[in-house]
Scaffold this motif. Structure first.
Motif, PDB file in Angstrom:
ATOM      1  N   THR A 268       0.829  -1.202   0.000  1.00 37.42           N
ATOM      2  CA  THR A 268       0.000   0.000   0.000  1.00 37.42           C
ATOM      3  C   THR A 268       0.868   1.258   0.000  1.00 37.42           C
ATOM      4  O   THR A 268       2.026   1.232   0.417  1.00 37.42           O
ATOM      5  N   GLY A 269       0.273   2.352  -0.442  1.00 42.97           N
ATOM      6  CA  GLY A 269       0.965   3.640  -0.396  1.00 42.97           C
ATOM      7  C   GLY A 269       2.182   3.670  -1.304  1.00 42.97           C
ATOM      8  O   GLY A 269       2.206   3.010  -2.334  1.00 42.97           O
ATOM      9  N   ASP A 270       3.206   4.451  -0.904  1.00 43.25           N
ATOM     10  CA  ASP A 270       4.418   4.633  -1.707  1.00 43.25           C
ATOM     11  C   ASP A 270       4.027   5.071  -3.122  1.00 43.25           C
ATOM     12  O   ASP A 270       4.285   4.389  -4.106  1.00 43.25           O
ATOM     13  N   TRP A 271       3.403   6.234  -3.177  1.00 43.65           N
ATOM     14  CA  TRP A 271       2.764   6.696  -4.407  1.00 43.65           C
ATOM     15  C   TRP A 271       3.753   7.225  -5.423  1.00 43.65           C
ATOM     16  O   TRP A 271       4.750   7.841  -5.063  1.00 43.65           O
ATOM     17  N   ILE A 272       3.420   7.034  -6.670  1.00 40.49           N
ATOM     18  CA  ILE A 272       4.194   7.636  -7.750  1.00 40.49           C
ATOM     19  C   ILE A 272       3.195   8.184  -8.766  1.00 40.49           C
ATOM     20  O   ILE A 272       2.226   7.522  -9.115  1.00 40.49           O
ATOM     21  N   PRO A 273       3.407   9.421  -9.211  1.00 36.35           N
ATOM     22  CA  PRO A 273       2.439   9.980 -10.156  1.00 36.35           C
ATOM     23  C   PRO A 273       2.457   9.249 -11.491  1.00 36.35           C
ATOM     24  O   PRO A 273       3.499   8.731 -11.912  1.00 36.35           O
ATOM     25  N   ASP A 274       1.317   9.208 -12.124  1.00 37.86           N
ATOM     26  CA  ASP A 274       1.258   8.603 -13.456  1.00 37.86           C
ATOM     27  C   ASP A 274       1.635   9.659 -14.473  1.00 37.86           C
ATOM     28  O   ASP A 274       0.791  10.356 -15.015  1.00 37.86           O
ATOM     29  N   HIS A 275       2.922   9.797 -14.704  1.00 37.76           N
ATOM     30  CA  HIS A 275       3.444  10.937 -15.445  1.00 37.76           C
ATOM     31  C   HIS A 275       3.834  10.598 -16.882  1.00 37.76           C
ATOM     32  O   HIS A 275       4.617  11.308 -17.497  1.00 37.76           O
ATOM     33  N   GLU A 276       3.284   9.525 -17.400  1.00 38.05           N
ATOM     34  CA  GLU A 276       3.698   9.085 -18.740  1.00 38.05           C
ATOM     35  C   GLU A 276       3.493  10.170 -19.802  1.00 38.05           C
ATOM     36  O   GLU A 276       4.405  10.475 -20.570  1.00 38.05           O
ATOM     37  N   LEU A 277       2.305  10.781 -19.818  1.00 32.57           N
ATOM     38  CA  LEU A 277       2.055  11.811 -20.833  1.00 32.57           C
ATOM     39  C   LEU A 277       2.903  13.041 -20.579  1.00 32.57           C
ATOM     40  O   LEU A 277       3.366  13.693 -21.520  1.00 32.57           O
ATOM     41  N   ALA A 278       3.116  13.367 -19.308  1.00 34.15           N
ATOM     42  CA  ALA A 278       3.935  14.531 -18.967  1.00 34.15           C
ATOM     43  C   ALA A 278       5.360  14.325 -19.463  1.00 34.15           C
ATOM     44  O   ALA A 278       5.973  15.227 -20.049  1.00 34.15           O
ATOM     45  N   ARG A 279       5.873  13.138 -19.255  1.00 34.44           N
ATOM     46  CA  ARG A 279       7.248  12.883 -19.700  1.00 34.44           C
ATOM     47  C   ARG A 279       7.310  12.758 -21.205  1.00 34.44           C
ATOM     48  O   ARG A 279       8.286  13.190 -21.826  1.00 34.44           O
ATOM     49  N   ALA A 280       6.270  12.170 -21.792  1.00 35.21           N
ATOM     50  CA  ALA A 280       6.261  12.043 -23.261  1.00 35.21           C
ATOM     51  C   ALA A 280       6.282  13.416 -23.917  1.00 35.21           C
ATOM     52  O   ALA A 280       6.811  13.579 -25.017  1.00 35.21           O
ATOM     53  N   ALA A 281       5.715  14.423 -23.242  1.00 35.27           N
ATOM     54  CA  ALA A 281       5.693  15.772 -23.799  1.00 35.27           C
ATOM     55  C   ALA A 281       7.002  16.499 -23.544  1.00 35.27           C
ATOM     56  O   ALA A 281       7.186  17.614 -24.030  1.00 35.27           O
ATOM     57  N   GLY A 282       7.877  15.904 -22.769  1.00 36.01           N
ATOM     58  CA  GLY A 282       9.142  16.555 -22.444  1.00 36.01           C
ATOM     59  C   GLY A 282       8.982  17.680 -21.438  1.00 36.01           C
ATOM     60  O   GLY A 282       9.813  18.581 -21.369  1.00 36.01           O
ATOM     61  N   LEU A 283       7.902  17.642 -20.640  1.00 34.14           N
ATOM     62  CA  LEU A 283       7.707  18.668 -19.624  1.00 34.14           C
ATOM     63  C   LEU A 283       8.804  18.562 -18.572  1.00 34.14           C
ATOM     64  O   LEU A 283       9.320  17.478 -18.307  1.00 34.14           O
ATOM     65  N   ASP A 284       9.129  19.695 -17.949  1.00 33.20           N
ATOM     66  CA  ASP A 284      10.056  19.648 -16.809  1.00 33.20           C
ATOM     67  C   ASP A 284       9.408  18.807 -15.717  1.00 33.20           C
ATOM     68  O   ASP A 284       8.236  18.994 -15.400  1.00 33.20           O
ATOM     69  N   ILE A 285      10.189  17.900 -15.158  1.00 33.57           N
ATOM     70  CA  ILE A 285       9.677  17.029 -14.096  1.00 33.57           C
ATOM     71  C   ILE A 285      10.307  17.469 -12.779  1.00 33.57           C
ATOM     72  O   ILE A 285      11.514  17.711 -12.712  1.00 33.57           O
ATOM     73  N   ASP A 286       9.485  17.586 -11.750  1.00 38.63           N
ATOM     74  CA  ASP A 286      10.028  17.961 -10.439  1.00 38.63           C
ATOM     75  C   ASP A 286      10.682  16.737  -9.808  1.00 38.63           C
ATOM     76  O   ASP A 286      10.060  15.671  -9.723  1.00 38.63           O
ATOM     77  N   PRO A 287      11.934  16.873  -9.356  1.00 38.53           N
ATOM     78  CA  PRO A 287      12.613  15.688  -8.818  1.00 38.53           C
ATOM     79  C   PRO A 287      11.983  15.175  -7.518  1.00 38.53           C
ATOM     80  O   PRO A 287      12.141  14.012  -7.178  1.00 38.53           O
ATOM     81  N   GLY A 288      11.263  16.033  -6.806  1.00 41.06           N
ATOM     82  CA  GLY A 288      10.644  15.593  -5.561  1.00 41.06           C
ATOM     83  C   GLY A 288       9.343  14.853  -5.795  1.00 41.06           C
ATOM     84  O   GLY A 288       9.204  13.682  -5.455  1.00 41.06           O
ATOM     85  N   THR A 289       8.382  15.534  -6.418  1.00 40.19           N
ATOM     86  CA  THR A 289       7.071  14.886  -6.630  1.00 40.19           C
ATOM     87  C   THR A 289       7.143  13.855  -7.744  1.00 40.19           C
ATOM     88  O   THR A 289       6.326  12.958  -7.800  1.00 40.19           O
ATOM     89  N   ARG A 290       8.068  14.003  -8.650  1.00 44.78           N
ATOM     90  CA  ARG A 290       8.210  13.195  -9.863  1.00 44.78           C
ATOM     91  C   ARG A 290       7.063  13.436 -10.841  1.00 44.78           C
ATOM     92  O   ARG A 290       6.942  12.758 -11.852  1.00 44.78           O
ATOM     93  N   GLY A 291       6.215  14.390 -10.528  1.00 45.81           N
ATOM     94  CA  GLY A 291       5.194  14.826 -11.475  1.00 45.81           C
ATOM     95  C   GLY A 291       5.742  16.018 -12.245  1.00 45.81           C
ATOM     96  O   GLY A 291       6.878  16.455 -12.011  1.00 45.81           O
TER      97      GLY A 291
END
Lengths: 457, 469
Positions: A268-291
């Motif tokens: 349970t827990g230990d969350w990770i954002p579902d950032h596939e589209l964000a990364r596919a777009a080459g958006l800057d990713i925050d190293p803390g939230t990983r979003g």
């Protein structure tokens, strides 16, 4: 297909944003969700407590999901479940991998594979729990090992019964939710285990767990290994996947190990954002939230692309995600209005959150100053300051943070280039629980200064 | 399909073991007028070493010159490349770089290049450090040079034995799965194999039993080798790591194994491994904290940015090593028995070469080979690689059948239509793991958080009520 705003994800953030966008006159709003029904995680989370902060009433997850979907539809948003946004079609002007001014995304559904064009996109793709493999828990790979997300869907959407003994890994809010789901499904929950020295949910949850289900919380206990049954196939022979025999746990302080027989393990827990589209777009990713890195308006590094909900703070409660969605909707509506104004003045139709601010001749609109959470803080959201839009406050007027350690009384300090911008009142740090920081220091940020850091000294 | 009734027919050849080697042999035999049985203890094909390996289609450049392995690997890799193209087995010719990190390793490269030429592989080329970093800019610091092997490729290890088995079955071979061979009786007539599903009679027997091949060999009077399982743990990284490298990054080989490599997979992930550890238990495919820890350490040195990416899966496989360095392949004409064993870690690449060699050996020993008038067709498998077109992107296909637009496994973008097809195919999966190997469903970064309930429901739905829902 042409829309004004494409919202990706029909969870609390996406649905709330869609309803708000329609109320603010943002035009054609399409919400695409890859699941068969809108609502996101609350669809399969049957405990109560949903809707407190956004709808001012308390209901179960499925009722909350239905209420949000109904409100978005009533406001005139088009909701398309069973529709996966699969990627970006990068325009010619999409330099550096970022989407171009007119955003184009590819979608797949039973209706076909198509391209949707939007003036603005809100990513509200949520988050997921790290599965066993990502946590590098060694051992065999038997059946019966899952996450809360899988558990809830099996029990509440498929109606599966789970007989036998179950162990819950984690002791935060969602862990207690997994415990109740297991109990409803007929499993006998042995314990909640956490390597932390204390559980991280409300004391009431732990007391209720102990009293109603007689489930203990084993603190300072680590999961060391997953064992498959030796009699079955998979381990000790070829063939179909073996069943779970149990888990080896160890006391984090003494190292003493023991075997816990169980038929199910839920991570349970230990969350990770579902950032596939964000990364596919080459958006800057925050190293803390990983979003995606987002400013107070929830604007990402790409013009016209916004992000809200647990994609930018994994994981807050659903009502907080919903309020984040509403906040993003207001930013998007303002950006669209500004873009229409500048289009009327004969300029390009680039919706940008600070198009209006830039018009006033303030600091450079493109400047984005990162905000970093320093250990033991894990992340802060929002995590970008745009000097050009310093008057914009974050959702709910404050920043949200996570800590990796327990601290009874910590005073958060905000510094830029060593200069103290703010010191908070004493706050309590509990891993997996939100910590808040006011936004009153935003005007003190030096527009030409370096990154801003938040400490818990 | 596994059958439950007693076997009354007498087969010409029974192949024990439906891994990549056994299925390749069955597929090669199926080109002749022969009645074949393919027997495996597991309910599916390719469930042992064949499913858990590094998924590389080797050229054999680093084999021991003059060995049987060298010859069959060179031949097999060429055959498999062509076969994969015809059968729709995902292959990507990424090339490999054998990276030297120390002066000693750098000094070893010319010898390895010379060895490759002795193996008949002439395309190797040495790269200086500058050229290496130009090719692989994200490689960790300290690499001194490399040997480039342009034809090393990555392949889908799951589709390969499925294609072989489908071809054999299509030509009439009988698949006796969930059937463990427990003994063999050799009277004057055909050999009678005792199995957990009753006796199976066959004039000739081929042992391709992998990790169990020494046990089977003893049933035929052999005592030439003992399987010494060598466990290899591997880590699969998230697809976001795929952009970090172009080629397979090989280490300069140490005494026992090829060492830890980093390789792309045809599914768009990155693989790190394997470890090499001798284990006593032939079923011990557990990962260990020490093994995973050592791999992560090696990964950080080879490709530092890997450490920032999520791990999607970890697994371990067992190489069927023996006390001998070379393959243990022989034919006993008297017992009408062939053994294809000791195929440590090159079975996938060499499979069709091994099959050709074994079938020739059987023919020399007296097995009559009459080619079929119409050779069996190479089956066209559902394409599950990342480099080619997938149904979810195919507008025409979705228009013709909307089930290809309904994505059920979101991380891997596997559609309802593909799950339905797998269960309607000639070799339907018997469990969710079988479905994974046929479609990639459940293999993605969420490991079932989003899709496991849906995929299980679809599996039950398309499998039908005869299996109890």
């Amino acid at each position: 297909m042409e829309v004004d705003v494409l919202v990706v994800g029909a969870g609390p953030a996406g649905l709330s944003a869609a309803a708000e966008l329609r109320r603010l006159g943002a035009g054609r709003v399409l919400v695409a969700d890859r699941e068969a029904a809108p609502g996101g995680v609350p669809r399969h989370s049957w405990h109560t407590g949903y809707g407190l902060r956004d709808l001012r009433r308390i209901m179960t997850g499925p009722a909350y999901a239905r209420a949000l979907a109904a409100a978005a539809a009533a406001a005139g948003a088009r909701i398309r479940p069973g529709t996966t946004v699969t990627g970006w079609e990068l325009g010619e002007s999409g330099a550096g991998g970022a989407p171009g001014p007119r955003l184009a995304l590819t979608m797949t559904s039973a209706c076909g594979a198509e391209t949707v064009h939007a003036a603005a996109v809100l990513l509200a793709t949520g988050c997921r729990e790290r599965p066993r493999a990502a946590r590098l828990v060694p051992g065999d790979r038997p059946a019966g090992v899952m996450t809360t997300g899988e558990l809830q869907q099996r029990v509440y959407l498929n109606g599966e019964r789970l007989a036998g003994r179950a162990l819950v890994v984690g002791a935060e809010h969602v862990s207690f939710s997994a415990m109740t789901t297991l109990a409803h499904a007929g499993a006998d929950v042995v314990a909640l285990v956490t390597s932390s020295a204390r559980q991280q949910s409300y004391a009431a949850f732990r007391l209720a767990a102990a009293a109603r289900w007689r489930v203990p919380v084993w603190t300072s206990t680590a999961v060391r290994r997953i064992d498959a049954r030796a009699d079955g196939a998979g381990r000790g022979g070829p063939g179909a996947r073996a069943r779970l025999a149990g888990v080896q746990v160890a006391d984090c302080r003494t190292g003493a190990a023991r075997f816990v027989q169980c038929d199910w393990v839920v991570f349970t827990g230990d969350w990770i954002p579902d950032h596939e589209l964000a990364r596919a777009a080459g958006l800057d990713i925050d190293p803390g939230t990983r979003g995606p890195a987002i400013d107070a308006a929830l604007a990402t590094s790409a013009p016209g692309v916004f992000a809200a909900g647990n994609l930018v703070h994994a994981a807050e409660t659903a009502d907080v995600a919903a309020l984040s969605g509403r906040h993003a909707a207001r930013s998007i509506a303002a950006a669209l209005r500004a873009a229409r104004r500048s289009a009327g003045a004969g300029e390009g139709a680039v919706p940008d959150a600070d198009a209006s601010a830039a018009a006033g001749g303030g600091p450079e609109p493109g400047v984005r100053i990162p905000v970093r959470a320093e250990p033991p803080l894990l992340w802060i959201s929002p995590n970008v300051i745009r000097p050009a839009a310093r008057e914009t406050l974050p959702p709910r007027g404050r920043f949200v943070l996570r800590a990796g350690e327990f601290r009874r009384l910590a005073r958060l300090e905000v510094r830029q280039d060593g200069r103290l911008l703010a010191r908070s009142r004493p706050v309590r740090l509990i891993p997996a629980r939100p910590v808040h920081l006011g936004a009153g220091w935003l005007p003190r940020v030096d527009p030409s200064g370096g990154p801003v850091s938040v400490f818990a000294p | 399909m596994p059958r439950t009734g007693p076997e009354t027919v007498i087969y010409d050849v029974a192949v024990i073991g439906a891994g990549v080697v056994g299925t390749a042999i069955a597929r090669t035999l199926a080109r002749y007028e022969l009645g074949c049985a393919l027997i495996d203890a597991s309910p599916d094909v390719g469930t042992g070493t064949s499913k858990a390996n590094t998924a590389i289609l080797h050229t054999g450049f680093d084999a021991k010159p003059g060995s049987l392995e060298s010859r069959l690997l060179a031949r097999g890799s060429v055959l498999l490349r062509d076969y994969a193209a015809a059968a729709g087995i995902p292959v990507e010719r990424t090339g490999a770089l054998l990276v030297a990190w120390t002066a000693g390793q750098l000094a070893a490269l010319p010898g390895i290049a010379q060895n490759a030429r002795k193996n008949g592989y002439l395309a190797v080329r040495e790269l200086g450090a500058a050229a290496l970093y130009e090719r692989e800019p994200r490689l960790g610091p300290g690499a001194l040079g490399a040997l480039e092997i342009p034809d090393e490729s990555v392949i889908c290890p799951w589709t390969t034995p499925l294609a072989f088995a489908a071809e054999a079955a299509g030509a009439g071979a009988r698949l006796l799965l969930d059937t463990k061979v427990t003994g063999a009786e050799h009277a004057d007539g055909p050999c009678v194999l005792a199995t957990t599903r009753g006796p199976v009679r066959s004039r000739w027997v081929v042992n391709a039993a992998g990790l169990g091949s020494d046990v089977v060999d003893r049933m035929f009077g052999g005592d030439g080798f003992t399987i010494r399982p060598r466990r290899g743990e591997l880590i699969v990284f998230d697809k976001f790591a795929r952009r970090l490298l172009r080629s397979i990054l090989l280490p300069v080989p140490a005494a026992r194994t090829k060492g830890v490599l980093v390789a792309p997979t045809v599914y768009g992930n990155v693989l790190l491994g394997p470890t090499a550890e001798d284990v006593g238990d032939r079923g011990d495919v557990a990962t260990t904290a020490a093994g995973l820890g050592s791999l992560l350490g090696a990964g950080r040195r080879i490709l530092p940015e890997l450490a920032a990416e999520e791990v999607t899966a970890t697994y371990a496989g067992l190489r069927a090593a023996t006390e001998h360095s070379d393959y243990q392949i022989h034919v006993d004409a008297g017992r009408r028995y062939a053994c294809a064993a000791g195929i440590r870690s090159t079975g996938l690449s060499a499979s069709l070469g091994i099959a050709e060699h074994v079938v020739c050996g059987l023919a020399e020993a007296g097995l009559p080979l009459r080619p079929r008038a119409v050779p069996p067709a190479i089956p066209v498998m559902p394409y599950i690689g990342e480099a080619g077109p997938r149904p979810y992107r195919d507008a025409e296909r979705i228009a013709a059948d909307p089930a290809y637009g309904e994505i059920a496994c979101h991380c891997e973008r596997v559609t309802r239509g593909e799950i339905r097809d797998a269960l309607a195919g000639p070799l339907p999966p018997t469990d969710l793991d079988g479905l994974r190997r046929r479609t990639r469903a459940l293999n993605g970064r969420c490991q079932g958080f989003y899709c496991a309930a849906t995929v299980s429901r679809l599996f039950a739905e398309f499998r039908g009520p005869r299996h109890g829902g």
